[in-house]
Design a protein around this motif. Structure first.
Motif, PDB file in Angstrom:
ATOM      1  N   ILE A 142      -7.819   0.154  -0.248  1.00 32.22           N
ATOM      2  CA  ILE A 142      -7.088   0.416   0.988  1.00 32.22           C
ATOM      3  C   ILE A 142      -6.271   1.709   0.842  1.00 32.22           C
TER       4      ILE A 142
ATOM      5  N   MET B 253     -11.745  -4.998   4.803  1.00 30.95           N
ATOM      6  CA  MET B 253     -10.930  -3.957   5.439  1.00 30.95           C
ATOM      7  C   MET B 253     -11.435  -3.660   6.842  1.00 30.95           C
TER       8      MET B 253
ATOM      9  N   THR C 144       0.840  -1.201   0.000  1.00 34.07           N
ATOM     10  CA  THR C 144       0.000   0.000   0.000  1.00 34.07           C
ATOM     11  C   THR C 144       0.875   1.251   0.000  1.00 34.07           C
TER      12      THR C 144
ATOM     13  N   MET D   6      -6.312  -5.179   6.405  1.00 31.08           N
ATOM     14  CA  MET D   6      -7.036  -5.950   5.398  1.00 31.08           C
ATOM     15  C   MET D   6      -6.864  -7.443   5.682  1.00 31.08           C
TER      16      MET D   6
ATOM     17  N   VAL E 221      -0.689   0.522   8.334  1.00 29.44           N
ATOM     18  CA  VAL E 221      -1.370  -0.313   7.347  1.00 29.44           C
ATOM     19  C   VAL E 221      -0.784  -1.711   7.478  1.00 29.44           C
TER      20      VAL E 221
END
Length: 165
Positions: free
Chosen positions: A145, A78, A27, A122, A66
């Motif tokens: 995300i 998520m 991400t 996630m 994250v």
């Protein structure tokens, strides 16, 4: 109105060699490749560094983590966890890095500098056997995300714009 004095750290954690376990790092990589951020926003690949992340964590006012979070949902589901939820939530207790991250945050708090923290997680599909690619259901939600992280950055006082190609 934004607060450009608030230092925001987006910390992607995970092991990119274990498929979906690397969602946090992937991400951050995508965000760095596609967006330019205001000077008060820092994106960092935290990998699996644990306590080695104390300095950058203690230097920020807002921490956005994250990570892959195992909570029994469908792959790609998520989660957003804040404050007390991080320690009590079934989801975050099943995070691939919960022990290191919770210990690091607790140590920062003891030292008097623990930032306001949110975890954007996630649900992974696979993290065994080894592999460097995200699985299709997780890869399909990578843009989602990223959008969730961008919303947190904006809400926290950061700014960003797409990098033109």
């Amino acid at each position: 109105m934004t607060d450009n004095n608030k230092k925001i750290l987006v910390l992607g954690v995970g092991n990119i060699l274990l498929k979906d376990e690397g969602i946090g790092v992937r991400t951050v990589e995508k965000l760095q490749a596609e967006y330019a951020f205001s000077p008060n926003v820092q994106l960092m690949d935290g990998g699996t560094l644990g306590m080695a992340l104390m300095d950058p964590i203690m230097l920020c006012d807002r921490l956005i983590v994250v990570d892959a979070v195992v909570n029994g949902g469908d792959p790609g589901t998520m989660y957003r966890l804040v404050g007390v939820e991080m320690g009590k939530s079934v989801a975050f207790k099943n995070s691939m890095h919960q022990t290191d991250l919770l210990e690091t945050l607790a140590t920062c708090k003891v030292l008097g500098k623990c930032p306001e923290t949110v975890v954007i997680g996630m649900e992974p599909k696979e993290f065994d056997p080894w592999g460097t690619e995200l699985t299709p259901p997780v890869q399909a939600r990578l843009a989602d995300i990223c959008q969730a992280v961008l919303a947190e950055i904006k809400e926290s006082g950061g700014e960003f714009s797409p990098i033109s190609t």
